[in-house]
Design a protein around this motif. Sequence first.
Motif, mmCIF file in Angstrom:
data_model
loop_
_atom_site.group_PDB
_atom_site.id
_atom_site.type_symbol
_atom_site.label_atom_id
_atom_site.label_comp_id
_atom_site.label_asym_id
_atom_site.label_seq_id
_atom_site.Cartn_x
_atom_site.Cartn_y
_atom_site.Cartn_z
ATOM 1 N N ALA A 384 0.828 -1.207 0.000
ATOM 2 C CA ALA A 384 0.000 0.000 0.000
ATOM 3 C C ALA A 384 0.865 1.261 0.000
ATOM 4 O O ALA A 384 0.538 2.252 -0.643
ATOM 5 C CB ALA A 384 -0.921 0.000 1.217
ATOM 6 N N GLY A 389 -2.496 6.494 -1.968
ATOM 7 C CA GLY A 389 -3.952 6.412 -2.023
ATOM 8 C C GLY A 389 -4.579 7.751 -2.359
ATOM 9 O O GLY A 389 -4.017 8.805 -2.090
ATOM 10 N N ASN A 408 -6.790 3.484 -0.575
ATOM 11 C CA ASN A 408 -6.205 2.789 0.564
ATOM 12 C C ASN A 408 -7.084 3.017 1.789
ATOM 13 O O ASN A 408 -7.466 4.157 2.072
ATOM 14 C CB ASN A 408 -4.785 3.297 0.845
ATOM 15 N N ALA A 459 -4.058 6.765 3.330
ATOM 16 C CA ALA A 459 -5.303 5.995 3.460
ATOM 17 C C ALA A 459 -6.413 6.817 4.104
ATOM 18 O O ALA A 459 -6.167 7.805 4.800
ATOM 19 C CB ALA A 459 -5.053 4.737 4.280
#
Length: 606
Positions: A384, A389, A408, A459
């Motif tokens: 990730a 993200g 994310n 995220a």
Amino acid sequence: MPSNAPVPESEVIVERGSTPQQLGPKLNRSAGDVVRFLLLQGEMVTATQALSDDMIELFAAEIGARVRLVDPGEEQEAALRARYFGDESQEDVDDEEDLRPRPPVITVMGHVDHGKTLLLDRIRETNVVSGEAGGITQHIGAYQVDWNGHTLTFIDTPGHEAFTAMRARGASVTDIVVLVVAGDDGVMPQTVEAINHAKAADVPIVVAINKVDRDDADPNRVMQQLSEQGLVPEAWGGDTITVEVSALQSLGIEDLLEHLIVLAEVLELKANPEAPARGAVLEANLDVGRGPVATVIVQRGTLRVGDPIVAGPAWGRVKALINDQGDQAKEAPPSTPVQVLGLSEPPIAGDELRVTDDLSVARAVGGAREQRMRFSSFAQAGAASRSPGAKLEDIFEQISRGETATLNIVLRADVQGSLEAVTESLRKLERDEVRISFVQRAVGGITESDVDLAAASGATIIGFNVRPDRRARELADQRTVEIRTYEIIYKLIEDIHAAMVGMLAPEIEEVVTGDAEVRAVFRVPRIGAVAGCYVTNGVITRGSKVRFLREGVVIWKGAISSLKRFKEDAREVQSGYECGIGLTDFQDLKEGDVIETYEEREIPRT
């Protein structure tokens, strides 16, 4: 190692998250070979950086090697299970003389809002449905009912489409399925889904046609729709039992129970109560004061207090067994639902719980599984961090530019079942242009470490039935991390979907106006429990909307009904002062709980 060395002919087992240093030698290549190849593919990696599944498979395909990806520790865990539990591909076979009759396990399934919980409510003569958010069952529950000298075990599964996995688990441990179909609605998408689960589990289905007291109910239409799904009613010459009921009016309940008892006798359900206990985890959560709690259906043997147990990564010794009435039990025979206390952590819903020879065996197997899951989580977080993200409101903009957006997510939920259901729902929203990556998924309140992780990986934090504490909120503001909390799963799914199509509705911002910590609890005649509180942040105002938090988990929502400073009524109490707070209809107050007041303000999207 020379780069032209022959690759292994046999399949090579490679752990997920392997580095070039670990991958290269397994395929008769050097770490430099792996790094150079990935560099040509546009991937900047170092020799000690964890690789994604795609990178490993891409390199293997390039050199003509066959690889099988496994979670870290998976091989070790398999060896331990074989050593301690033997060949698990063979079903446990008991001698006929050891078998004893057991109660049937009956799972109640059906479409959302067709009356499953209310029907079970009538059978139990309690009121479960009033405690559900929006009247929707969001957790799995198991209950035993004694009727006319017979014991029946019921599992109430949520009907919403998002909880497919929970319903599938219910079907896997059940003997009979009661399919609830509303007489006015008929067969709906989740009704068909429930039928498929029951058929896959190869269990008999009894159909309860509910709401027959309504004027627009049409049982014949329902039976026609059931026939189209392969469930031909007995009245039409088939073998599917159908019973017309009204949970609201308590009609047909005894008739339904009678059919279930007869069917259970025909099935001749038996189990060996003396075998080492084995069961299925239906639900698990972390409870303040009691620690990890798992709801388990015992399938074989008798689970006793003091037994060493393992369930997924969790292990321990049974400290206490709580039955469906909330009373402590010394043992749980087959088909009994119990809450199990004493595990090292909440197991994952769907895990098998089993008794081991001693605590060291449970610790070894559980530890190997925990290590495997931890390494897997690290690999996911590493992947990730390489994929920045997009914020939720930015997703549509990226899609419009023809880019592939990655959302994310750090996901937190109150219990394992909810966590699993939300995960599956979000994965179904993935499209070619939008990928969803879970940086972390966990049970419990939103913490500062969640905010740190979200900031590092770009995220969005999503909380389902949980809230951030004050320090987590402040850190999220400082680091511009978006936290979204939900209590109804429909709203969560709608928001994510709306963001993907650029139709995100005006945001309702919840502004926290105050926090108060419960320092003491007083019982006042004719009023009930009053919380003696210390205001730690903001201002507490009489009549404010309020959330009641225990360890970051929302356990009640309502309003402040009374606010006192010493013995005098107060309109508001500032931070740093003590006060007495009475809540509208909540009495389960404990020291250390947090009362959070808030306002709702609409913020239009720009």
